[in-house]
Write an enzyme that holds these catalytic residues in place. Structure first.
Site, PDB file in Angstrom:
ATOM      1  N   GLU A 178       0.838  -1.212   0.000  1.00  0.00           N
ATOM      2  CA  GLU A 178       0.000   0.000   0.000  1.00  0.00           C
ATOM      3  C   GLU A 178       0.874   1.264   0.000  1.00  0.00           C
ATOM      4  OE1 GLU A 178      -3.763  -0.079   1.882  1.00  0.00           O
ATOM      5  OE2 GLU A 178      -3.881  -2.273   1.883  1.00  0.00           O
TER       6      GLU A 178
HETATM    7  N1  CAA Z   1      -5.504  11.782  -4.298  1.00  0.00           N
HETATM    8  C1  CAA Z   1      -6.028  12.316  -5.439  1.00  0.00           C
HETATM    9  N2  CAA Z   1      -5.287  12.605  -6.518  1.00  0.00           N
HETATM   10  C2  CAA Z   1      -3.973  12.338  -6.448  1.00  0.00           C
HETATM   11  C3  CAA Z   1      -3.362  11.798  -5.309  1.00  0.00           C
HETATM   12  C4  CAA Z   1      -4.185  11.526  -4.199  1.00  0.00           C
HETATM   13  N3  CAA Z   1      -3.690  11.019  -3.071  1.00  0.00           N
HETATM   14  N4  CAA Z   1      -2.054  11.640  -5.540  1.00  0.00           N
HETATM   15  C5  CAA Z   1      -1.824  12.101  -6.775  1.00  0.00           C
HETATM   16  N5  CAA Z   1      -2.986  12.504  -7.323  1.00  0.00           N
HETATM   17  C6  CAA Z   1      -3.179  13.115  -8.652  1.00  0.00           C
HETATM   18  C7  CAA Z   1      -2.319  14.365  -8.737  1.00  0.00           C
HETATM   19  O1  CAA Z   1      -3.008  15.502  -8.241  1.00  0.00           O
HETATM   20  C8  CAA Z   1      -2.074  14.472 -10.215  1.00  0.00           C
HETATM   21  O2  CAA Z   1      -3.196  15.042 -10.837  1.00  0.00           O
HETATM   22  P1  CAA Z   1      -3.005  16.347 -11.781  1.00  0.00           P
HETATM   23  O3  CAA Z   1      -2.170  15.864 -12.930  1.00  0.00           O
HETATM   24  O4  CAA Z   1      -4.408  16.697 -12.165  1.00  0.00           O
HETATM   25  O5  CAA Z   1      -2.320  17.368 -10.946  1.00  0.00           O
HETATM   26  C9  CAA Z   1      -1.997  13.024 -10.656  1.00  0.00           C
HETATM   27  O6  CAA Z   1      -2.669  12.256  -9.662  1.00  0.00           O
HETATM   28  C10 CAA Z   1      -0.580  12.537 -10.800  1.00  0.00           C
HETATM   29  O7  CAA Z   1       0.068  12.766  -9.582  1.00  0.00           O
HETATM   30  P2  CAA Z   1       1.636  12.632  -9.418  1.00  0.00           P
HETATM   31  O8  CAA Z   1       2.315  13.424 -10.515  1.00  0.00           O
HETATM   32  O9  CAA Z   1       2.004  12.948  -8.008  1.00  0.00           O
HETATM   33  O10 CAA Z   1       1.855  11.062  -9.752  1.00  0.00           O
HETATM   34  P3  CAA Z   1       3.150  10.204  -9.785  1.00  0.00           P
HETATM   35  O11 CAA Z   1       3.122   9.371 -10.998  1.00  0.00           O
HETATM   36  O12 CAA Z   1       4.363  11.049  -9.519  1.00  0.00           O
HETATM   37  O13 CAA Z   1       2.937   9.194  -8.540  1.00  0.00           O
HETATM   38  C11 CAA Z   1       3.043   8.401  -6.278  1.00  0.00           C
HETATM   39  C12 CAA Z   1       2.854   9.596  -7.242  1.00  0.00           C
HETATM   40  C13 CAA Z   1       2.696   8.980  -4.896  1.00  0.00           C
HETATM   41  C14 CAA Z   1       4.460   7.870  -6.256  1.00  0.00           C
HETATM   42  C15 CAA Z   1       2.050   7.262  -6.646  1.00  0.00           C
HETATM   43  O14 CAA Z   1       2.402   6.655  -7.879  1.00  0.00           O
HETATM   44  C16 CAA Z   1       1.989   6.184  -5.585  1.00  0.00           C
HETATM   45  O15 CAA Z   1       1.291   6.340  -4.584  1.00  0.00           O
HETATM   46  N6  CAA Z   1       2.707   5.070  -5.804  1.00  0.00           N
HETATM   47  C17 CAA Z   1       2.630   3.921  -4.920  1.00  0.00           C
HETATM   48  C18 CAA Z   1       1.572   2.980  -5.392  1.00  0.00           C
HETATM   49  C19 CAA Z   1       1.137   2.064  -4.287  1.00  0.00           C
HETATM   50  O16 CAA Z   1       0.880   2.463  -3.156  1.00  0.00           O
HETATM   51  N7  CAA Z   1       1.008   0.788  -4.626  1.00  0.00           N
HETATM   52  C20 CAA Z   1       0.512  -0.166  -3.711  1.00  0.00           C
HETATM   53  C21 CAA Z   1      -0.184  -1.219  -4.504  1.00  0.00           C
HETATM   54  S1  CAA Z   1      -1.645  -1.804  -3.844  1.00  0.00           S
HETATM   55  C22 CAA Z   1      -1.216  -2.825  -2.590  1.00  0.00           C
HETATM   56  O17 CAA Z   1      -0.143  -2.850  -2.081  1.00  0.00           O
HETATM   57  C23 CAA Z   1      -2.362  -3.576  -2.144  1.00  0.00           C
HETATM   58  C24 CAA Z   1      -2.120  -4.961  -1.769  1.00  0.00           C
HETATM   59  O18 CAA Z   1      -2.502  -5.874  -2.476  1.00  0.00           O
HETATM   60  C25 CAA Z   1      -1.557  -5.222  -0.464  1.00  0.00           C
END
Ligand code: CAA
Length: 380
Positions: free
Chosen positions: A363
């Site tokens: 997550e």
């Molecule tokens: N809420 C709403 N919108 C969001 C957001 C949030 N928390 N975070 C980003 N966004 C939006 C941004 O506002 C942006 O929108 P705009 O272009 O309109 O401004 C868009 O999304 C892109 O945002 P970023 O440029 O920040 O995106 P990024 O590609 O740089 O990624 C990141 C950011 C935080 C690294 C994200 O990719 C991330 O959280 N990665 C980790 C993924 C993850 O947690 N994976 C876990 C898998 S599921 C799992 O583990 C479950 C299981 O089975 C146990």
């Protein structure tokens, strides 16, 4: 500012604690050994309302707040972290996407059986080449008449081995980057959807965690959650909420390990004295409980912030970052306090130490948590 749980929360906490002691703890060792989740236990989680805690009664949920959900994650994970992640992925990832972005008809069709029936959900975001970089999705969903045709593969899909309902993400337009990802809800029995092998892991071994292949899976347009291109936002919002639950899970694992260690040190004698009477032991236990309490406060703060309808993403990330770190420290110390017995499979703390590690990875890794926290500080 009030740091006390309400009477209702205390009552719920006690119920979760009793359920964990009676129904989960006796199964935890065997489930870890066999790497199979006990499906009778899963049925009980559904039956006793633990798979729909923060969802509206209108759709059959318990109608409780997010803090209650975190208390559940904490108490159940103290007995068995695999149960914690089973609930987390179902509740805060799969169900929350439908609850947050589904139409009333979609909620009726998909959410109701998940929160008040016996159906279990999973969440397919991660791919072999898209982990922390969730935007790097390769799975495609191409519109063909009144349906999308989905092709690709997901990995580490928790609950996939037994889930009925798959919330998943695919690229509907690669040229749009994060705005080209869409979310879908799919029945397990849809032709072309194949659940692969359970991936053997260091910890949370009882949880189901599989590859899922999508091979020309035809999904009606009405199964799309939200608008086309809204999938990345849907996934991020679900993960923001999920991370509070993982913080609760990490606190639970740590407290569970400390409780086991305390039982042991009160009994075990060395140099003609109980280990608990040595000041070195007492100071170590004091440090462990202090770390746990600090992590617990961060988790509760994030939950209450969410319950108040305020921006909670960075607080959720801080809670997960810190709680997962201390869960590793505390479980390692619990093993150390118990010496050779702690390291042996005769006691549950070695399992808890193995289970704690994943809380720094799933997550969102600790590194991603730091990206979210520093991003919110607007320092660059
Ligand atoms: N809420 C709403 N919108 C969001 C957001 C949030 N928390 N975070 C980003 N966004 C939006 C941004 O506002 C942006 O929108 P705009 O272009 O309109 O401004 C868009 O999304 C892109 O945002 P970023 O440029 O920040 O995106 P990024 O590609 O740089 O990624 C990141 C950011 C935080 C690294 C994200 O990719 C991330 O959280 N990665 C980790 C993924 C993850 O947690 N994976 C876990 C898998 S599921 C799992 O583990 C479950 C299981 O089975 C146990």
């Amino acid at each position: 500012m009030d740091f006390k749980l309400s009477k209702t929360h205390l009552l719920q906490q006690e119920l979760f604690r009793r359920f964990a002691a009676a129904e989960i703890a006796p199964l935890a060792e065997e489930m870890d050994e066999t790497e199979v989740y006990n499906l009778d236990l899963l049925k009980k989680l559904h039956k006793y309302g633990m798979m729909g805690i923060p969802y509206s009664k209108e759709y059959g949920g318990a109608g409780a707040d997010y803090l209650t959900y975190v208390l559940c994650m904490e108490e159940l994970s103290a007995a068995d972290a695999s149960t914690g992640i089973t609930i987390s992925v179902h509740t805060s990832l799969a169900c929350s996407c439908i609850d947050g972005f589904g139409t009333p008809a979609q909620k009726e069709k998909w959410l109701r059986p998940l929160v008040s029936g016996l159906k279990t959900g999973c969440f397919g975001l991660t791919e072999p080449n898209a982990g922390s970089d969730a935007a790097g999705q390769q799975t495609k969903a191409l519109l063909d008449g009144d349906a999308y045709v989905i092709n690709g593969a997901k990995i580490f899909t928790t609950n996939a081995g037994f889930a009925d309902t798959f919330v998943m993400f695919a690229m509907t337009d690669k040229s749009l980057g994060t705005k080209g990802i869409s979310a879908f809800v799919i029945d397990r029995n849809t032709p072309g959807l194949t659940v692969g092998k359970n991936i053997h892991r260091m910890g949370i071994r009882a949880a189901s965690n599989c590859e899922v292949a999508y091979d020309n899976v035809r999904v009606p347009v009405e199964n799309r959650l939200g608008k086309e291109g809204e999938g990345f936002k849907i996934a991020m919002k679900a993960l923001d909420a999920g991370r509070i639950g993982i913080a609760g899970q990490a606190v639970g694992i740590a407290q569970g390990a400390l409780n086991e260690a305390i039982k042991y040190i009160k009994e075990r004698k060395q140099f003609n004295k109980r280990i608990s009477s040595f000041q070195n032991t007492q100071f170590r236990v004091a440090d462990m409980q202090t770390l746990i309490d600090a992590a617990r406060l961060l988790a509760y703060r994030a939950a209450v912030t969410k319950d108040n309808g305020e921006n909670y993403g960075p607080q959720a990330a801080m809670a997960k970052l810190y709680a997962s770190r201390i869960a590793n420290d505390v479980t390692r110390d619990a093993v150390q306090l118990m010496g050779g017995y702690g390291y042996s499979r005769e006691y549950p703390v070695e399992r808890m130490m193995r289970d704690a590690k994943i809380t720094e990875i799933y997550e969102g890794t600790s590194e991603v948590m730091k990206m979210v926290i520093s991003g919110s500080m607007k320092i660059s």
